[in-house]
Each structure stands twice: as structure tokens, then as C-alpha cells.
Scaffold this motif. Structure first.
Motif, PDB file in Angstrom:
ATOM      1  N   LYS A 124     -33.264 -28.764 -22.742  1.00  0.00           N
ATOM      2  CA  LYS A 124     -34.051 -29.049 -21.982  1.00  0.00           C
ATOM      3  C   LYS A 124     -34.649 -27.704 -21.408  1.00  0.00           C
TER       4      LYS A 124
ATOM      5  N   ARG B  56     -31.171 -25.865 -20.086  1.00  0.00           N
ATOM      6  CA  ARG B  56     -29.866 -26.524 -20.152  1.00  0.00           C
ATOM      7  C   ARG B  56     -29.727 -27.167 -21.441  1.00  0.00           C
TER       8      ARG B  56
ATOM      9  N   LYS C 240     -26.621 -43.362 -24.427  1.00  0.00           N
ATOM     10  CA  LYS C 240     -27.610 -42.385 -23.802  1.00  0.00           C
ATOM     11  C   LYS C 240     -26.850 -41.279 -23.205  1.00  0.00           C
TER      12      LYS C 240
ATOM     13  N   SER D  14     -29.341 -38.198 -22.247  1.00  0.00           N
ATOM     14  CA  SER D  14     -29.738 -38.436 -20.957  1.00  0.00           C
ATOM     15  C   SER D  14     -28.817 -37.929 -19.789  1.00  0.00           C
ATOM     16  N   LYS D  15     -27.813 -38.366 -19.824  1.00  0.00           N
ATOM     17  CA  LYS D  15     -26.845 -38.111 -18.849  1.00  0.00           C
ATOM     18  C   LYS D  15     -26.415 -36.229 -18.891  1.00  0.00           C
ATOM     19  N   ALA D  16     -26.488 -35.849 -20.287  1.00  0.00           N
ATOM     20  CA  ALA D  16     -26.070 -34.392 -20.150  1.00  0.00           C
ATOM     21  C   ALA D  16     -27.206 -33.543 -19.837  1.00  0.00           C
ATOM     22  N   LEU D  17     -28.434 -34.118 -20.042  1.00  0.00           N
ATOM     23  CA  LEU D  17     -29.585 -33.269 -19.797  1.00  0.00           C
ATOM     24  C   LEU D  17     -30.248 -33.430 -18.457  1.00  0.00           C
ATOM     25  N   GLU D  18     -29.814 -34.539 -17.771  1.00  0.00           N
ATOM     26  CA  GLU D  18     -30.327 -34.933 -16.632  1.00  0.00           C
ATOM     27  C   GLU D  18     -31.995 -35.163 -16.664  1.00  0.00           C
ATOM     28  N   CYS D  19     -32.166 -36.007 -17.686  1.00  0.00           N
ATOM     29  CA  CYS D  19     -33.715 -36.320 -17.871  1.00  0.00           C
ATOM     30  C   CYS D  19     -33.609 -37.627 -19.000  1.00  0.00           C
ATOM     31  N   ASN D  20     -34.714 -38.269 -18.976  1.00  0.00           N
ATOM     32  CA  ASN D  20     -34.782 -39.177 -20.032  1.00  0.00           C
ATOM     33  C   ASN D  20     -35.138 -38.892 -21.241  1.00  0.00           C
TER      34      ASN D  20
END
Length: 84
Positions: free
Chosen positions: A26, A43, A61, A64-70
Motif C-alpha cells: 500500500k 506498508r 480477507k 485487508s487486515k494486514a494493509l489496513e484498507c479494503n
């Protein structure tokens, strides 16, 4: 002799040489991309280069959790095309 760089897969939890993993990043601008150089700013998260790991990450998902976005399904589909 060069030192081996190890990273952990977010899907399987295995520690592998980073060349055996995809790096999804990201960027500071918020873009999501696959980093083939392993050096892009932002990130990052690593995922194994096999179909089961990518499908598991998609189902749970994990990116999404690792990069803190959808994360869209297009990223997972792109990774699957790279594996097959």
C-alpha cells in the motif's frame, strides 16, 4: 556470500525466502500494487506463491487486515493469474 532474506506469509504463517513470496504494498498515496522489486515505499505484506495460500487470504480477507484498507478481488485474481 549474500545473506538470505526471510519473510513470513500472512496466509500460511510459514517463514520463507522472500523470493518465494509475493509482496503486496500500500503506497503512501493509498494505491495497492504487487511489488516485484521488494523495495517499493509503503506498508507491505507477503503471501506465498501458491493457489491455496492466495485463496485462503481472499476468503479470510487477510490482505485487508494486514494493509489496513479494503482490497478488491481484482488483486487476488491478478495474483492467481501469476501463479497458474
Amino acid at each position: 556470500m549474500k545473506k538470505e532474506i526471510l519473510r513470513k506469509c500472512i496466509s500460511t504463517g510459514e517463514i520463507k525466502n522472500r523470493n518465494l513470496l509475493f509482496r503486496i504494498v500500500k503506497t503512501p498515496t493509498g494505491d495497492i500494487k504487487v511489488d516485484f522489486t521488494y523495495r517499493a515505499n509503503g506498508r507491505g505484506a507477503y503471501i506465498s506463491k501458491n493457489k491455496e495460500a492466495i485463496e485462503n487470504a481472499k476468503k479470510k480477507k487477510l490482505l485487508s487486515k494486514a494493509l489496513e484498507c479494503n482490497i478488491s478481488d481484482e488483486i487476488y485474481d491478478y495474483l492467481l493469474t501469476l501463479v497458474c
